[in-house]
Enzyme design. Sequence first.
Site, PDB file in Angstrom:
ATOM      1  N   LYS A  90      39.037   1.780  66.931  1.00  0.00           N
ATOM      2  CA  LYS A  90      37.603   1.469  67.014  1.00  0.00           C
ATOM      3  C   LYS A  90      37.426   0.118  67.693  1.00  0.00           C
ATOM      4  CE  LYS A  90      33.533   1.219  63.936  1.00  0.00           C
ATOM      5  NZ  LYS A  90      33.090   1.255  62.520  1.00  0.00           N
ATOM      6  N   SER A 119      29.472   4.564  61.610  1.00  0.00           N
ATOM      7  CA  SER A 119      29.537   4.000  62.934  1.00  0.00           C
ATOM      8  C   SER A 119      30.841   4.280  63.689  1.00  0.00           C
ATOM      9  CB  SER A 119      29.334   2.484  62.842  1.00  0.00           C
ATOM     10  OG  SER A 119      30.380   1.885  62.111  1.00  0.00           O
ATOM     11  N   SER A 165      31.153   4.171  57.133  1.00  0.00           N
ATOM     12  CA  SER A 165      31.418   4.402  58.561  1.00  0.00           C
ATOM     13  C   SER A 165      32.729   5.082  58.917  1.00  0.00           C
ATOM     14  CB  SER A 165      31.331   3.092  59.326  1.00  0.00           C
ATOM     15  OG  SER A 165      29.982   2.794  59.575  1.00  0.00           O
TER      16      SER A 165
HETATM   17  N1  GLN Z   1      25.419   3.083  58.110  1.00  0.00           N
HETATM   18  C1  GLN Z   1      25.710   1.899  57.371  1.00  0.00           C
HETATM   19  C2  GLN Z   1      25.100   0.702  58.061  1.00  0.00           C
HETATM   20  O1  GLN Z   1      24.502   0.886  59.051  1.00  0.00           O
HETATM   21  C3  GLN Z   1      27.203   1.731  57.202  1.00  0.00           C
HETATM   22  C4  GLN Z   1      27.864   1.316  58.440  1.00  0.00           C
HETATM   23  C5  GLN Z   1      29.297   0.997  58.219  1.00  0.00           C
HETATM   24  O2  GLN Z   1      29.935   1.456  57.282  1.00  0.00           O
HETATM   25  N2  GLN Z   1      29.827   0.147  59.101  1.00  0.00           N
HETATM   26  O3  GLN Z   1      25.222  -0.398  57.643  1.00  0.00           O
END
Ligand code: GLN
Length: 488
Positions: free
Chosen positions: A80, A155, A179
């Site tokens: 990532k 994400s 994410s």
């Molecule tokens: N969707 C959540 C956020 O926007 C979690 C994102 C994540 O785990 N990086 O914060």
Amino acid sequence: MGMIDWDAVQTAEHVQRGEVSAVECIEEALLRIESTNPTVNAFLHVDGEGALAKARFMDHNLTREAKANLPLAGVAVAIKDNMVTTDMPTTAGSKILEGFRSPYNATVVELLERAGAIVVGKTNMDEFAMGSSTEHSAYGVTRNPWDPNRVPGGSSGGSAAAVAARMVPLALGSDTGGSIRLPASYCGVFGIKPTYGRVSRYGLIAYASSLDQIGPLARSVRDLARTLHLIGRHDEKDATSLDVDTIPESPIPTALQSLRIGLPEEYFGEGIDIRVRTLIEKTLDQLRESGADLVPISLPHTRYAIATYYLIAPAEASSNLSRYDGVRYGLRVAGDDLIHMYQKTRQEGFGSEVKRRILLGTHALSAGYYDAYYLKAQKVRTLIRQDFDNAFAQVDLIVTPTVADLPFKLGERDLDPLQMYLTDIFTVTTNLAGIPGLSQPVGLVDGLPVGLQWMGPPLSEDRVLSAASALEAILPPPEWPLSGGIQE
Ligand code: GLN
């Protein structure tokens, strides 16, 4: 069975035995990327030449014995793009880091390379990991390999899509509120968020430092275990890294008869897509028939989890993102004076979701509101953690759906941030409590994958993986997307 069907462990075994070369493995990955990535857009950077050079080195300079000591020999991995690498740029999906190249590697990258894995590219993500769909990247959306009109989740959507579309057998993601698990569920792959502190965050671009954890996405439980065994190590470069024993390299499937599994009523209430519910309940029946003891439990503070998370995460993010000032990294937009340069750089460099989080976070931390918002959220966080402590006094593990619905259409939630935030309702709690969570594919409905989530007490990754492995053994083997605009 061809190379594209091998998981990471199988790939490494074939390379170790000299049945295929590392170069062949990397070439296969690069060919898949070439044919499928134009549709899926899982990768932001691919370094084919660099990866092939490393594979050639392995083939030509390492003896059979040396390769046998590399648990991920010749395995193509995707990282990532919020983990820094010297050999490729790192953008975290943001324009503000365009062209940034790190002078050092993240600890996880070092550990994987030392184990013989070869990084082929960096994957797309929501900007600074803020999002649930990979639509908030400055470099375009990633598409779900099961249906290119749908989101892959986020994400870490690029990492999940790259594994599902079989471009690579293994990828790393990061998980602050879901994410890893959410895209794993939406793309039909396995993903684990470890206990907070299990994996070093050195070289992970910080979103919310008290919640962030790195973990693997793969096509089997044993791949998750092997990878976590390798990357879950104490690192003196990360002050929050735990000094604990590493997990076993291979999980031994749990005897389901001896397992007490909690089903929290708060995760099986209204709002779950009926198709998801039906498949999850069918899977629970299979666990029951195999002898597991399924007991209803309650995690009463769950209903405050989203509100708590969306105060704490933006608060920490607003502080972490203050370093992007046009001086130290990436983009700089000229201004009339220093302050104007800061303003213009941040105005042009950050996307709208990131700006929204900075505003939320600075507001929650501001002098007049700190007690009412941030401090209160920290107290509720403690209550959420206590809910889990109480539950794990009664049960070994907890099972829930990973997410309440199926992958949604591109653009469907983009204009409604609150709707997007609710996607994380079943995943943010483990980050708030610091405990491990794993998403496991349990089948398809209407051609789209459904994931089941395992949660365990702190540092119980071995137990979580062993239970997932037992379930994996009684389910039909997971399927991989063939159509949806993806050429074979
Ligand atoms: N969707 C959540 C956020 O926007 C979690 C994102 C994540 O785990 N990086 O914060």
